[in-house]
Design a protein around this motif. Structure first.
Motif, PDB file in Angstrom:
ATOM      1  N   THR A 280       0.833  -0.833   0.062  1.00  0.00           N
ATOM      2  CA  THR A 280      -0.093  -0.512   0.177  1.00  0.00           C
ATOM      3  C   THR A 280       0.984   1.239  -0.057  1.00  0.00           C
ATOM      4  OG1 THR A 280      -0.025   0.238   2.037  1.00  0.00           O
ATOM      5  CG2 THR A 280      -1.590  -0.531   1.395  1.00  0.00           C
ATOM      6  N   LEU A 281      -0.044   2.252  -0.294  1.00  0.00           N
ATOM      7  CA  LEU A 281       0.894   3.567  -0.124  1.00  0.00           C
ATOM      8  C   LEU A 281       1.802   3.807   1.927  1.00  0.00           C
ATOM      9  CD1 LEU A 281      -0.938   6.927  -2.641  1.00  0.00           C
ATOM     10  CD2 LEU A 281       1.213   5.528  -2.836  1.00  0.00           C
ATOM     11  N   ALA A 282       0.793   3.089   2.242  1.00  0.00           N
ATOM     12  CA  ALA A 282       1.079   3.958   3.698  1.00  0.00           C
ATOM     13  C   ALA A 282       2.921   2.697   4.246  1.00  0.00           C
ATOM     14  CB  ALA A 282       0.556   2.773   4.533  1.00  0.00           C
ATOM     15  N   ASP A 283       2.605   1.343   3.011  1.00  0.00           N
ATOM     16  CA  ASP A 283       3.868   0.615   3.098  1.00  0.00           C
ATOM     17  C   ASP A 283       4.801   1.783   2.510  1.00  0.00           C
ATOM     18  OD1 ASP A 283       1.975  -1.024   4.340  1.00  0.00           O
ATOM     19  OD2 ASP A 283       1.976  -2.060   2.292  1.00  0.00           O
ATOM     20  N   ALA A 284       4.545   2.126   1.527  1.00  0.00           N
ATOM     21  CA  ALA A 284       6.062   3.120   0.535  1.00  0.00           C
ATOM     22  C   ALA A 284       6.338   3.954   1.433  1.00  0.00           C
ATOM     23  CB  ALA A 284       5.416   3.590  -0.780  1.00  0.00           C
ATOM     24  N   PHE A 285       5.786   4.687   2.330  1.00  0.00           N
ATOM     25  CA  PHE A 285       6.276   6.185   2.469  1.00  0.00           C
ATOM     26  C   PHE A 285       6.526   5.531   3.866  1.00  0.00           C
ATOM     27  CE2 PHE A 285       2.617   8.353   1.813  1.00  0.00           C
ATOM     28  CZ  PHE A 285       3.138   9.225   0.585  1.00  0.00           C
ATOM     29  N   GLU A 286       6.532   4.212   4.539  1.00  0.00           N
ATOM     30  CA  GLU A 286       7.155   3.383   5.530  1.00  0.00           C
ATOM     31  C   GLU A 286       8.283   3.654   5.470  1.00  0.00           C
ATOM     32  OE1 GLU A 286       6.509   2.915   9.108  1.00  0.00           O
ATOM     33  OE2 GLU A 286       8.726   2.326   9.799  1.00  0.00           O
ATOM     34  N   LEU A 287       8.447   2.049   4.025  1.00  0.00           N
ATOM     35  CA  LEU A 287      10.219   2.363   3.992  1.00  0.00           C
ATOM     36  C   LEU A 287      10.474   3.320   3.012  1.00  0.00           C
ATOM     37  CD1 LEU A 287       8.562  -1.014   1.132  1.00  0.00           C
ATOM     38  CD2 LEU A 287      10.818  -1.221   3.447  1.00  0.00           C
TER      39      LEU A 287
END
Lengths: 456, 456
Positions: A136-143
């Motif tokens: 998800t986008l939230a995952d992408a921001f976390e990474l």
């Protein structure tokens, strides 16, 4: 079985999920005389093949996400489609209704479940904290935050330098290869000269794969090419690795040398999980509600026409489906979890709903394979393209990269996003810069009592 | 007082905060023979005047944020500046060191504190949950999510429609006016036709201001113009309001009619806090460490040359400083909390550090006021521009809007961002679309145990 014979109202079709499959099904259904309701947890369709670019600061989130309502605005205006933001928590296959998170029920005559997949830690959910995945986008921001922060940590804490500058990517599929290649590129081309105490080029990027080669879905010759291009970018490629533990300070893994098991340890604080995929929990809902059979990854085993045994009004498509392709000749073959397959399933599911409404026989799914593409980094990619009548065309390097670029931009939703991505990439290509290098901090807590600056 | 007379090393200057003031000071200092260390909580310089555009889905975060290291890459390469990502938790004015969150100490010969401001709820911190403010990118994402979700809620829950389609903005300063105008624009121009069950144009946007007019920092005639333009966009402007309570279901406020207090209630789930500003907590650190005097908003009262009484090696600039402007003739006047003032203070603070190093007298701060600008929405803005020799030029409407546009694009950091913002705005202007309509969901929790899909 279905209640579509009532002449008083249009048949109701509910579609769960607005990924590639759900969106395609909704669009196809909106052309017919049915009432479609599309339910998704988010308000946007995500172009997942480019999500790794958001995670590596190359693209902003809006560049690869289009609001569902905007994509479907014509269908909504014509009164064909209702879009609802919500989470489906259960499916009542007997009463033919979908249950939303607030208890609301959406009755359906036909249901298309396209809820997709998420990452799986093979029962080791405690690894999630240390090794986030990318769905998800939230995952992408976390990474993105973790990768950028690692370099900052190395600059600030000399004693942590080596550990902070070591990046591990677990899983040598397309996402793993893309992440490893791009992190190496950032370290070698984007950041040099921007630190005082470290040389970002000394960063180690280690790609760990369980099988004996990366990109196992591709021909061995292209795996070899991909490995070579990764090594050229500075990635350490390690195959035949079994990860046994991940914690805050690094990871442990085993390799085999003959009969002997060799244990290894890698000190790192930045681990990317690109290894395990598990179907959406809605698969289990369908097992309980409709006796659906699941495969080992939790995917729903469907009939040749993508419906559920005993429940012809329910169809499962995309990454949630364990579907088989039924070619004109030859035995059925499993369908890979890629976006073209999801789109093709979406179109067939919609067509089969309409066939049922006309009391016609449904058709079996037949996957048309256009080939596979994977990018590794700047000017590096591998392609295995199916050419009609000629078989497959395999190429790598710069040509494959340009091909990859155009295919991805072509398929991006909406003219506007294509233009955005194209300019972003042109910029990145010439300047080596990545414009989305933004850490988003946690929301600021309110200030402890201070007297008013100005009155409200 | 300072230890800069040691010939063995270059004087160390620490700058806290990379807003407009801190960045300007760092750049000026990097041209001299000093060792500058810049500490910031985030990795980017934020162009705060356009933050409301991120909150209202018009711009993506990277369009208004530039990585600090990239902005200062030349200075870093020349060995003049060290950039550290970290939070300053204390200042040891006696030992001349800044204390970071991990306990590390940065010794300084000169210190420039440019830590800025945050929002203040006037002692009602419980309001923060219901009425987020707008200072950081995380705040902007939170507000974007809330505004977009409100329309989704209205579509999904007919019984909540009226409440969900009511938006309250508290505070009629520039941020409040921009937020109210833009939310009204979204409801009236971006979303119509994208919902089935609601008409987004029926949304109410209520702007509540404590004073008797909006934009109190501007001449009354422009406040009047701004109000008119807001009303034309569909905003209900309410002045003379004192907010007494905010909860999950709405807010209460009072107005006065003669001697009588009238109580009002507004049912809404989306409240934007644009009312209170409080200085960074570092102000209190300076009070404890160096006996600094604070004003009611927690800002540090500085000497005419921006230094601290008794601590000439410490200077405070930007929103954290309660500074006075010392014009050539006439009495000192307070400096407003705007970005041109912060930049001018940054330049003076740097110059004063260098003057001290040369044992010269420091100069007093003199604010050059170029005027004030506020935008209200599409083709709507007010401008009060200082014209040398002629006095001030006041205009509003389309001309002011175009002027506002060019001023903001001109001052955006970096050619690349300017280009991005310009294309985004051109697009938005012609299509009425806002490309950043992306809800970022919470990170997905790992899937509950499922058997492996593929081995790692």
């Amino acid at each position: 079985m279905t209640r579509t014979d009532s002449p008083s109202r249009r048949p109701r079709v509910v579609v769960i999920g607005c990924g590639f499959g759900g969106l395609e099904a909704t669009r196809a259904l909106a052309r017919a005389d049915v009432e479609v309701t599309l339910v998704d947890r988010t308000n946007h369709h995500l172009f997942q093949p480019l999500l790794y670019q958001v995670a590596t600061a190359g693209l902003s989130a809006p560049a690869i996400s289009a609001p569902i309502r905007h994509i479907l605005r014509r269908e909504i205006r014509r009164g064909r489609v209702t879009v609802l933001l919500g989470e489906v928590v259960d499916i009542d296959a007997t009463a033919q209704a979908v249950v939303l998170d607030d208890g609301a029920r959406l009755p359906y005559d036909h249901l298309i479940v396209a809820a997709g997949a998420t990452h799986s830690y093979f029962g080791r959910d405690d690894w999630a904290t240390h090794a986030p995945g990318l769905k998800t986008l939230a995952d992408a921001f976390e990474l993105r935050n973790r990768v950028l922060r690692a370099f900052e940590q190395a600059e600030r804490h000399p004693e942590l330098r080596e550990q902070a500058l070591t990046f591990a990517v677990i899983g040598g599929g397309p996402t793993g290869v893309e992440m490893a290649g791009t992190i190496a590129e950032i370290a070698r081309h984007t950041l040099p000269g921007e630190f005082r105490r470290i040389d970002s080029r000394q960063a180690r990027v280690v790609l760990l794969e369980g099988a004996d080669r990366v990109l196992t879905a591709m021909p061995a010759v292209l795996s070899q090419k991909a490995s070579e291009q990764l090594v050229r970018l500075g990635v350490e490629v390690r195959t035949g690795c079994r990860v046994t533990d991940i914690d805050a300070e690094g990871l442990s893994y085993e390799t085999r040398q003959g009969d002997e098991v060799v244990r290894h340890r890698l000190d790192t604080r930045t681990v990317v999980w690109a290894a395990g995929v598990a179907a959406s929990p809605l698969g289990r809902c369908l097992r309980e509600a409709a006796g659906a059979e699941l495969d080992r990854a939790g995917r729903v085993i469907v009939q040749p026409d993508l419906s559920l045994a005993g429940y012809p009004e329910i169809q499962v498509i995309g990454d949630l489906a364990a579907a088989m392709s039924h070619p004109a000749k030859g035995p059925p073959t499993p369908v890979p979890g890629v976006s073209p397959a999801a789109k093709q399933m979406g179109r067939l599911a919609a067509a089969n709903v309409l066939r049922r409404l006309r009391s016609e026989a449904t058709r079996s799914f037949r996957y048309i394979d256009y080939g596979a593409l994977a990018t590794i980094g700047r000017k590096a990619a591998v392609a295995d393209v199916a050419v009609p009548m000629l078989g497959s065309l395999r190429f790598s390097g710069w040509a494959a990269w340009v091909f990859w670029l155009f295919v991805h931009i072509y398929f991006l939703i909406g003219f506007r996003n294509r233009l955005m991505v194209l300019t972003d990439w042109a910029w990145a290509y010439w300047t080596f810069q990545r414009h989305a290098r933004v850490l988003v901090e946690r929301p600021t807590p309110p200030t402890p009592p201070a007297t008013p600056a100005r009155a409200s």
